[in-house]
Scaffold this active site. Structure first.
Site, PDB file in Angstrom:
ATOM      1  N   SER A 193       2.511   2.049   0.822  1.00 51.69           N
ATOM      2  CA  SER A 193       1.613   2.345  -0.286  1.00 51.69           C
ATOM      3  C   SER A 193       0.996   3.744  -0.145  1.00 51.69           C
ATOM      4  CB  SER A 193       0.546   1.255  -0.379  1.00 51.69           C
ATOM      5  OG  SER A 193      -0.170   1.340  -1.577  1.00 51.69           O
ATOM      6  N   ASP A 228       5.126  -4.826  -8.899  1.00 55.35           N
ATOM      7  CA  ASP A 228       4.345  -3.736  -8.311  1.00 55.35           C
ATOM      8  C   ASP A 228       4.200  -2.607  -9.327  1.00 55.35           C
ATOM      9  OD1 ASP A 228       3.237  -1.709  -6.799  1.00 55.35           O
ATOM     10  OD2 ASP A 228       4.828  -1.644  -5.308  1.00 55.35           O
ATOM     11  N   HIS A 230       3.226  -5.985  -4.629  1.00 53.32           N
ATOM     12  CA  HIS A 230       2.750  -4.884  -3.797  1.00 53.32           C
ATOM     13  C   HIS A 230       1.872  -5.456  -2.680  1.00 53.32           C
ATOM     14  CE1 HIS A 230       1.733  -0.585  -3.203  1.00 53.32           C
ATOM     15  NE2 HIS A 230       0.644  -1.096  -2.650  1.00 53.32           N
TER      16      HIS A 230
END
Length: 315
Positions: free
Chosen positions: A163, A258, A288
Site C-alpha cells: 500500500s 481494492d 486491500h
C-alpha cells in the site's frame, strides 16, 4: 469490473462489519494508529521463529530512523553474505509501524531465505510529505552502505512494501535510478498507491470500497500531502514519473476489491512497456490489506510464499 469476494474474505469483511469497526476518517491519527495496532492480534498469523531479530537506529538528518532486522534460521549465503529486502509498511503514511508488520516481515524472511529490514519512517500528519520519502531513501542507502556489517550482500538488495509502503518502494526505486543509487536487485509492490489523482475506475466502483474505502483514502491523502500541488510530484505519485525505463525487476500484486487496483495494474503495464521485467499477481476475490491477515485468509499466506519464491529467483 465485477468483484466477488473470496469466501474467506467475505467472512472477514462481515465480521468487521458486525464488530462495529470504526471508520478511520472518524478518528484522530493517534486514535487510528492505536486501533490499527490492536487489530493485528485478530488478523496476523503466528510468527515463525527466526535466528535473530535486532532493533536498528538508522542515522538521518532529523535524528534516527527506527528499524528492525530479521534473520531467518536458514538464510541463503554466498561468501558469508545474504540477500536482503528493505521493507516499508503500509498504513496510508499515517498509521502502521514496525509491530503492525512484524509477522509478515518474519514470514518474508523465512520464505525468501533472506534478511529483512523493516523501516519505521516518519508518519503524517505530524510529518507531511516528503518526510516518509526522505526516510525511505535514507534507510535504503544506509542499508546498502552498511551491508557488509549487517551480513548483507549489497549486490542482492531489494526493496518492497504494501500500500503506502508500495508507493514508497516505487519512489525509492526511481530515486535510486536517478540519483547515486544504490543498485537494486528488485522491487516488490503490494497493492501500491501510485497516483494521488485517484481518477482510475476502481476508485469509484462501489464493490472496491471494502476495508479501504474511498473516503478513508481521501483522509489519508489529506493527512499526508501538503496540498493539491503535491499530487503531481512523482515522489508522491510515482506514476507521474516521466519514464520508468531502467528500474529494477518488479513483482506487482493487486486485489480485486481494492480502490488502488487499477492504478497498480496500470503501473505494472507501464513498467513492462519500459522494458522492466515484471511479474504480476492478481487476487480477484481479495480486498486491500489482505496480505497481513494470514490468520484469517489462506490467500495471504499464499501471497507471502509466492513473493518469497520470487525473491529467491532473483538470486
Amino acid at each position: 469490473m465485477p468483484v466477488v469476494l473470496d469466501p474467506d474474505a467475505a467472512a472477514v469483511y462481515k465480521a468487521f462489519q458486525e464488530a462495529g469497526r470504526p471508520a478511520y476518517e472518524t478518528l484522530t491519527a493517534p486514535e487510528a494508529r492505536a486501533y490499527y495496532s490492536q487489530s493485528r492480534f485478530a488478523t496476523n498469523p503466528e510468527p515463525p521463529e527466526l535466528a535473530r531479530v535486532t532493533q536498528l537506529a538508522i542515522p538521518a538528518p532529523h535524528g534516527v530512523i527506527p528499524a528492525r532486522l530479521y534473520v531467518p534460521k536458514e538464510p541463503r549465503r554466498h561468501d558469508g553474505l545474504s540477500p536482503a529486502l528493505v521493507f516499508f509498511h503500509g498504513g496510508g503514511w499515517v498509521i502502521g509501524d514496525l509491530d503492525s508488520h512484524d509477522v509478515v516481515c518474519r514470514q518474508l524472511a523465512v520464505e525468501g531465505a533472506l534478511i529483512v529490514i523493516s523501516v519505521d519512517y516518519r508518519l503524517a500528519p505530524e510529518h507531511k510529505f516528503p518526510a516518509a520519502v526522505e526516510d525511505a531513501i535514507a534507510a535504503t542507502k544506509w542499508v546498502a552502505a552498511t551491508a557488509h556489517e549487517l551480513g548483507i550482500d549489497a549486490a542482492r538488495l531489494s526493496i518492497g512494501g504494501d500500500s503506502a509502503g508500495g508507493n514508497l518502494t516505487a519512489v525509492v526505486a526511481l530515486a535510486a535510478r536517478d540519483g547515486n543509487g544504490p543498485a537494486l536487485a528488485g522491487q516488490v509492490l503490494i497493492y501500491p498507491a501510485t497516483d494521488f489523482a485517484m481518477t482510475h475506475g476502481s476508485h469509484t466502483e462501489p464493490e472496491t470500497s471494502v476495508l479501504l474505502t474511498h473516503s478513508v483514502i481521501r483522509w489519508f491523502r489529506d493527512h499526508y500531502l501538503n496540498g493539491a500541488a503535491d499530487i503531481h510530484d512523482w515522489r508522491a505519485s510515482p506514476a507521474r514519473a516521466a519514464s520508468l525505463i531502467g528500474l529494477p525487476p518488479a513483482y506487482v500484486l493487486t486485489a480485486g476489491a481494492d480502490p488502488l487496483r487499477d492504478e497498480g495494474n496500470e503501473y505494472a503495464e507501464r513498467l513492462k512497456h519500459a522494458g522492466v521485467p515484471v511479474t504480476t499477481k492478481h487476487y480477484p476475490g481479495q480486498f486491500h490489506g489482505f496480505f497481513t491477515m494470514g490468520k484469517l485468509l489462506r490467500e495471504a499466506n499464499v501471497a507471502v510464499r509466492e513473493i518469497g519464491a520470487w525473491l529467491k529467483a532473483l538470486g
